[in-house]
Design a protein around this motif. Structure first.
Motif, short mmCIF file in Angstrom:
data_model
loop_
_atom_site.label_atom_id
_atom_site.label_comp_id
_atom_site.label_asym_id
_atom_site.label_seq_id
_atom_site.Cartn_x
_atom_site.Cartn_y
_atom_site.Cartn_z
N SER A 74 0.80 -1.37 -0.50
CA SER A 74 0.24 0.06 0.10
C SER A 74 0.71 1.29 0.32
CB SER A 74 -0.98 0.28 1.11
OG SER A 74 -1.96 1.34 1.23
N ALA A 80 -3.62 1.65 6.06
CA ALA A 80 -4.03 0.65 5.36
C ALA A 80 -4.30 -0.08 7.41
CB ALA A 80 -2.90 0.07 4.04
N GLU A 83 -7.57 0.68 8.47
CA GLU A 83 -8.06 0.12 8.19
C GLU A 83 -8.85 -1.33 8.20
OE1 GLU A 83 -11.94 -0.09 5.64
OE2 GLU A 83 -10.28 1.71 6.06
N ARG A 87 -11.65 -3.02 10.23
CA ARG A 87 -12.62 -3.70 9.47
C ARG A 87 -13.18 -5.07 10.85
NH1 ARG A 87 -11.92 -4.61 2.72
NH2 ARG A 87 -12.23 -2.46 3.02
N ARG A 118 -13.34 -14.42 4.51
CA ARG A 118 -14.38 -13.28 4.81
C ARG A 118 -12.39 -11.68 4.68
NH1 ARG A 118 -16.93 -8.84 5.74
NH2 ARG A 118 -17.09 -9.24 8.13
N ARG A 121 -10.50 -12.25 1.87
CA ARG A 121 -10.70 -11.95 1.54
C ARG A 121 -10.76 -10.13 1.16
NH1 ARG A 121 -14.51 -16.02 1.49
NH2 ARG A 121 -16.47 -14.16 1.61
N ASP A 122 -11.27 -9.58 1.50
CA ASP A 122 -11.80 -8.50 1.27
C ASP A 122 -10.08 -7.50 1.65
OD1 ASP A 122 -14.49 -8.66 1.84
OD2 ASP A 122 -14.65 -7.79 3.80
N THR A 124 -8.12 -7.19 -0.46
CA THR A 124 -7.81 -6.88 -1.91
C THR A 124 -8.18 -5.28 -2.13
OG1 THR A 124 -9.84 -7.88 -2.78
CG2 THR A 124 -7.62 -9.02 -1.76
N SER A 125 -9.11 -5.22 -1.29
CA SER A 125 -9.68 -3.18 -1.07
C SER A 125 -8.81 -2.88 -0.75
CB SER A 125 -11.55 -3.49 -1.33
OG SER A 125 -11.03 -3.63 0.07
N VAL A 126 -7.58 -3.13 0.13
CA VAL A 126 -7.25 -1.87 0.66
C VAL A 126 -5.84 -2.35 0.27
CG1 VAL A 126 -6.13 -1.70 3.45
CG2 VAL A 126 -8.50 -2.52 2.84
N ASP A 128 -2.51 -3.95 -2.22
CA ASP A 128 -2.49 -5.16 -3.74
C ASP A 128 -1.64 -6.05 -2.31
OD1 ASP A 128 -2.70 -3.59 -5.24
OD2 ASP A 128 -1.35 -3.08 -5.49
#
Length: 281
Positions: A74, A80, A83, A87, A118, A121-122, A124-126, A128
């Motif tokens: 990031s 990051a 975040e 989450r 889950r 997998r999520d 990936t939006s934070v 690479d």
């Protein structure tokens, strides 16, 4: 008459505690004193009870301790990590250890085991995701064993409390109280072990390493002439070092025993030579 019975009860409890993992550890003194016919009548009942106890263990859901490690790239490491913590909190978990700088950092969070996949997998939006690893350890047998030991230990503690209430002399009270304290400490240790395992099963551990550049895995050393030469030189140095150590260990014995032996040998040879010269003359 009451004192011998009390001593016998303490001795029986001590024997029962040493064999708590065996199949006969749950037999009471009343069952042991029962006639053979009564024991034969109780055998099918105990067998059915054992099968009923094993059946739920085989059918119950497997207890898994889950852990995951993710490498993330990031441009903003601190953002990051923040975040990721948010989450994890939203998933019902919490943030643990964190170590971050402007260019790199890491954070460990605990989340419900059902939410681990889950959340991974999520990520990936934070940023690479360059590496992701999820592991599971089955601790079902450990939990079943600990719970069985806790049940046996509780029964042992309860029996000791009954004996403690019946103790009449100071010596009896001291002996029963000492054994009761020992059993209680063992019971609390087992309960903490059970709670620790259940906590690890309920909450999975996720460790995320974040950096502004991709975190490359370590490259294995490629074999070549220089590496082979370096390995041979290191082996030679190691062998020479061992030889020098052996020589240093033997040298004191040579100085103490070898020099006198050489002097004695020299004198014997000289005496023999002189004897020959006299005989020749």
């Amino acid at each position: 008459m009451r004192r011998p019975v009390l001593w016998v009860g303490v001795a029986l409890l001590a024997l029962v505690s040493t064999g708590c993992s065996s199949n006969t550890s749950g037999m009471s003194a009343k069952d042991a004193a029962a006639p053979p016919q009564a024991a034969q009548q109780k055998a099918p009942q105990q067998e059915n009870a054992g099968q009923a106890a094993v059946q739920p263990v085989q059918e119950q859901e497997r207890q898994l301790v889950r852990t995951a490690t993710v490498d993330l790239r990031s441009d903003d490491v601190l953002k990051a990590i923040g975040e990721i913590k948010n989450r994890a909190t939203a998933a019902g978990g919490f943030a643990g250890q964190e170590n971050s700088t402007k260019n790199s950092g890491s954070v460990t969070v605990r989340v419900p085991s059902a939410e681990l996949d889950r959340l991974v997998r999520d990520l990936t939006s934070v940023g690479d995701v360059t590496r992701s690893e999820v592991r599971s350890e089955d601790v079902t047998d450990q939990l079943v064993d600990v719970e069985a030991r806790i049940a046996t230990q509780k029964a042992s503690v309860d029996r000791l409390r009954v004996l403690f209430e019946r103790a009449g002399t100071t010596a009896e009270i001291a002996q029963v109280e000492s054994e009761l304290t020992k059993r209680q400490a063992e019971l609390e240790s087992m309960q903490r072990r059970s709670e620790s395992l259940k906590g690890k099963v309920a909450l999975a551990t996720l460790t995320v390493q974040v950096a502004t550049v991709p975190i490359a895995p370590p490259k294995p050393d490629e074999p070549g002439f220089l590496s082979a030469l370096a390995g041979g030189w290191n082996a030679l140095v190691t062998v020479l070092g061992g030889i020098l150590i052996a020589v240093g260990a033997v040298l004191p014995f040579v100085m103490v025993l070898g020099v006198p032996a050489a002097v004695v040998l020299y004198l014997l040879r000289r005496r023999k030579r002189v004897t020959r010269m006299n005989e020749a003359a």
